[in-house]
Design an enzyme around this catalytic site. Structure first.
Site, short mmCIF file in Angstrom:
data_model
loop_
_atom_site.label_atom_id
_atom_site.label_comp_id
_atom_site.label_asym_id
_atom_site.label_seq_id
_atom_site.Cartn_x
_atom_site.Cartn_y
_atom_site.Cartn_z
N LYS A 150 1.05 -0.97 -0.03
CA LYS A 150 0.12 -0.10 0.00
C LYS A 150 0.94 1.36 0.14
CE LYS A 150 -1.79 1.61 3.77
NZ LYS A 150 -1.29 3.04 4.31
N ASN A 151 1.96 1.41 0.89
CA ASN A 151 2.58 2.42 0.83
C ASN A 151 3.56 2.74 -0.07
OD1 ASN A 151 1.10 3.27 3.46
ND2 ASN A 151 2.59 2.43 4.76
N ARG B 26 -5.06 11.19 3.66
CA ARG B 26 -4.27 11.85 4.05
C ARG B 26 -3.18 11.94 2.87
NH1 ARG B 26 -3.18 13.92 8.38
NH2 ARG B 26 -1.23 14.35 8.03
N CYS C 267 -5.53 13.44 12.44
CA CYS C 267 -5.77 11.73 12.26
C CYS C 267 -5.65 11.10 13.42
CB CYS C 267 -4.53 11.37 11.26
SG CYS C 267 -4.14 9.57 11.32
N ARG D 297 -0.19 14.79 12.81
CA ARG D 297 0.53 14.70 11.44
C ARG D 297 0.68 15.92 10.50
NH1 ARG D 297 -1.40 8.95 9.13
NH2 ARG D 297 0.50 9.02 8.18
N PRO D 298 1.34 17.04 11.16
CA PRO D 298 1.44 18.13 10.25
C PRO D 298 2.32 17.91 8.94
CG PRO D 298 3.13 18.20 12.11
CD PRO D 298 2.09 17.18 12.16
N ILE D 299 2.11 18.83 7.92
CA ILE D 299 2.97 18.81 6.88
C ILE D 299 4.02 19.80 6.55
CG2 ILE D 299 0.98 17.51 5.57
CD1 ILE D 299 0.57 20.28 4.09
N ASP D 300 4.50 20.27 7.69
CA ASP D 300 5.40 21.71 7.42
C ASP D 300 6.52 21.09 6.90
OD1 ASP D 300 6.95 21.05 10.63
OD2 ASP D 300 5.45 19.65 9.69
N LEU D 301 7.12 19.85 7.06
CA LEU D 301 8.32 19.33 6.47
C LEU D 301 8.32 19.34 4.99
CD1 LEU D 301 9.66 16.86 9.19
CD2 LEU D 301 10.23 19.03 8.81
N ASP E 177 4.45 0.78 11.99
CA ASP E 177 3.45 0.15 11.57
C ASP E 177 3.17 -1.18 11.76
OD1 ASP E 177 3.51 1.74 8.26
OD2 ASP E 177 2.75 2.50 10.11
N ILE F 143 7.24 7.52 16.96
CA ILE F 143 6.91 8.18 15.85
C ILE F 143 5.66 9.12 15.93
CG2 ILE F 143 6.46 7.94 13.34
CD1 ILE F 143 9.26 6.90 13.82
N ARG G 60 -8.63 -0.57 4.05
CA ARG G 60 -7.57 0.27 3.52
C ARG G 60 -6.19 -0.24 3.07
NH1 ARG G 60 -7.88 6.00 6.55
NH2 ARG G 60 -6.60 6.36 4.55
C1 EPZ Z 1 4.03 7.12 6.30
O1 EPZ Z 1 3.14 8.19 6.94
C2 EPZ Z 1 3.10 6.00 6.20
N1 EPZ Z 1 1.90 6.14 5.36
C3 EPZ Z 1 2.40 5.73 7.51
O2 EPZ Z 1 1.92 4.31 7.36
C4 EPZ Z 1 3.84 5.37 8.41
O3 EPZ Z 1 3.28 5.14 9.77
C5 EPZ Z 1 4.70 6.49 8.43
O4 EPZ Z 1 5.23 6.89 7.24
C6 EPZ Z 1 5.89 6.21 9.10
O5 EPZ Z 1 6.70 5.23 8.85
C7 EPZ Z 1 2.19 6.13 3.97
O6 EPZ Z 1 3.24 5.78 3.56
C8 EPZ Z 1 0.95 6.43 3.11
P1 EPZ Z 1 6.14 10.49 8.30
P2 EPZ Z 1 3.63 9.79 6.72
O7 EPZ Z 1 5.98 11.81 7.45
O8 EPZ Z 1 4.59 9.94 5.48
C9 EPZ Z 1 6.03 13.98 11.54
C10 EPZ Z 1 0.05 2.92 7.65
O9 EPZ Z 1 -0.40 2.29 8.82
N2 EPZ Z 1 6.06 14.78 10.52
O10 EPZ Z 1 7.27 9.66 8.20
O11 EPZ Z 1 2.88 10.66 7.17
C11 EPZ Z 1 4.90 13.12 11.87
O12 EPZ Z 1 3.63 13.90 12.54
C12 EPZ Z 1 0.40 4.38 7.74
O13 EPZ Z 1 0.22 2.19 6.64
C13 EPZ Z 1 6.23 16.34 10.81
O14 EPZ Z 1 6.31 16.88 12.03
O15 EPZ Z 1 4.84 9.63 8.03
C14 EPZ Z 1 5.37 11.88 12.55
O16 EPZ Z 1 5.01 12.04 14.01
C15 EPZ Z 1 -0.08 4.94 9.09
N3 EPZ Z 1 5.82 16.96 9.98
C16 EPZ Z 1 6.72 11.74 11.78
O17 EPZ Z 1 7.02 13.15 11.54
C17 EPZ Z 1 5.87 16.79 8.33
O18 EPZ Z 1 5.83 17.46 7.45
C18 EPZ Z 1 6.67 10.74 11.00
O19 EPZ Z 1 5.87 10.77 9.93
C19 EPZ Z 1 5.74 15.34 8.20
C20 EPZ Z 1 6.02 14.47 9.48
#
Ligand code: EPZ
Length: 431
Positions: free
Chosen positions: A22-23, A99, A123, A128-132, A317, A339, A409
């Site tokens: 999926k991912n 998302r 969520c 889960r912000p998107i600032d990065l 996960d 995480i 999902r």
């Molecule tokens: C991906 O989510 C996966 N989803 C998630 O899987 C997985 O848990 C996660 O990576 C971590 O491995 C998909 O690939 C679709 P991150 P993602 O950005 O990209 C913080 C599942 O069960 N962060 O690596 O959203 C964030 O809040 C799902 O299949 C910021 O602060 O994860 C988190 O604490 C759930 N700012 C950490 O970083 C940002 O702009 C890691 O998030 C982005 C992230």
């Protein structure tokens, strides 16, 4: 609404096929937006999120042609063609449901020079912000504004310049967004402290098959030399290491013996190491049918101390599934979720089945019990729902898991796969 009923206690045994990831699928699909040429994706899992992403691509103007496959087959082949983008907007109505839609931001911006994407909002498992995502795109030349719950992005002179960015913390999604956007930038981009998940390696390999120039694939430093255009490609989605890890826990918790076919043990390092530490026998198998992993329970489960971490660390996960397994271990385990700030929603539901778990902040102490008892429980998010299925497989009596749309999902035809190896499981609809 559908529920899943499980009558527990059966030992699982046999071969279980693993679907495409999926991912990986959710980042390979938006990569098609970077070119007007077709991208054919094989081994695409049949999942609600993948269908949802297809609708989003259609909404942007891309066609998605499904190649005829027998309904019995797992996965399918889809050709995505974004000949022209008729829209550069990902609306709130789609993004709030999925998302991962944020992953169109980089490709649409790179392709069209502008994009408007709804903010995903919170969520179940965390803010889960998107600032990065935004900082990384700005570093390679994007100009961004927030307005009315949307990110408005622009590439001055219609094309991103390229640039350098070091992530303060590892983010899978932000790495994927900036890598896709940088692939067709005017100059070269250097991304440091990038995420190294196998799904990102899959994305990079697909982009290279489309003509991108990327150095450092699989490491935390990626150098992407932008090219003028990407070309058509055919790519096969990698197997789902999280689905495989989930079923490996099913073998362990039922005292079973499963061969998970079509998955690469290399991608499951930390999961298989933890299973081995818990006393489960794990063997990679090369059987001429794409290989796989054999997972065999061997006596009482040993307790573990585990912290989630970015790849190659222990995957967040997999946390919920291991928690379910460790409710039956011979002793106390300690799990730390580093995480996401709210990824223990499965704890009260497992407690309804007789588990003994105490949570304090990010740490959960799981004291092994002699057995679990079936009960009606509620799924809250994708991996939490899988932990309830696992507990139900081991529990005495019947478990009824509600809100299984969470499962759909991320797990392709779960009941079919589990009943084929001996589980007493069915889906019922409450209309
Ligand atoms: C991906 O989510 C996966 N989803 C998630 O899987 C997985 O848990 C996660 O990576 C971590 O491995 C998909 O690939 C679709 P991150 P993602 O950005 O990209 C913080 C599942 O069960 N962060 O690596 O959203 C964030 O809040 C799902 O299949 C910021 O602060 O994860 C988190 O604490 C759930 N700012 C950490 O970083 C940002 O702009 C890691 O998030 C982005 C992230």
């Amino acid at each position: 609404m559908d529920r899943i009923l499980i009558r527990g206690g059966n030992r699982l045994a046999g071969r279980l096929p693993i679907s495409g990831a999926k991912n990986a699928a959710l980042t390979l699909m938006p990569a098609a937006l970077l070119t007007d040429q077709p991208l054919t994706l094989r081994n695409l899992p049949r999942l609600a999120d993948v269908d949802g992403f297809g609708h989003l691509l259609n909404q942007l103007g891309a066609s998605t042609a499904v190649e005829g496959t027998s309904p019995a087959a797992f996965g399918r082949t889809v050709t995505i063609r974004a000949g022209d983008l008729t829209s550069t907007e990902a609306p709130y109505d789609i993004v709030r449901k999925m998302r991962a839609s944020i992953l169109v931001l980089g490709p649409v911006l790179a392709r069209a020079g502008s994009a408007r994407v709804s903010l995903p909002g919170g969520c179940a498992i965390g803010n889960r912000p998107i600032d990065l995502h935004l900082k990384a795109l700005e570093a390679i030349g994007a100009e961004l504004e927030m307005a009315a719950g949307y990110v408005e992005a622009r590439a001055p002179s219609g094309r991103l310049s390229g640039g350098k960015y070091r992530f303060p913390v590892v983010s899978v999604g932000a790495t994927e967004n900036v890598v896709m956007a940088a692939a067709t930038a005017r100059g070269t981009s250097c991304i440091e402290n990038a995420a190294r998940e196998p799904e990102i390696v899959d994305l990079c390999r697909c982009l290279v098959a489309m003509g991108a120039r990327i150095e450092g694939i699989g490491t935390d430093r990626l150098e992407i030399e932008g090219v003028d255009a990407l070309r058509a490609a055919t790519y096969s989605v990698m197997p789902d290491r999280i689905e495989a890890g989930s079923y490996a826990c099913a073998a362990a918790i039922t005292g079973g013996d499963l061969t998970l076919t079509g998955v690469d043990a290399e991608d499951m390092g930390a999961t298989l190491a933890a299973l081995t530490e818990a006393g489960v026998v794990v063997e990679p198998v090369a059987d001429g049918q794409g290989g796989g992993v054999r997972v065999t329970a061997a006596g009482p489960l040993r307790p573990l101390t585990l912290s989630t971490a970015p790849y190659p660390g222990f995957a967040t996960d997999m946390q919920a599934q291991f928690m379910a397994m460790l409710t039956l271990a011979d002793g106390a385990s300690v799990l730390t979720e580093t995480i996401f700030e709210n990824r223990y929603m499965h704890v009260p539901e497992l407690a309804r089945m007789g588990a003994d778990i105490t949570v304090s902040g990010r740490t959960a102490v799981v004291r092994g019990v002699a057995g679990l008892t079936g009960a009606p429980v509620m799924a809250t998010d994708l991996r939490a729902s899988m932990s309830l299925i696992l507990a139900g497989l081991a529990a005495e009596g019947e478990t009824s898991v509600a809100r299984v749309y969470h499962l759909d999902r991320g797990y392709e035809r779960l009941e079919e796969k589990l009943s084929a190896v001996g589980a007493d499981i069915e889906r019922v609809s409450d209309g």
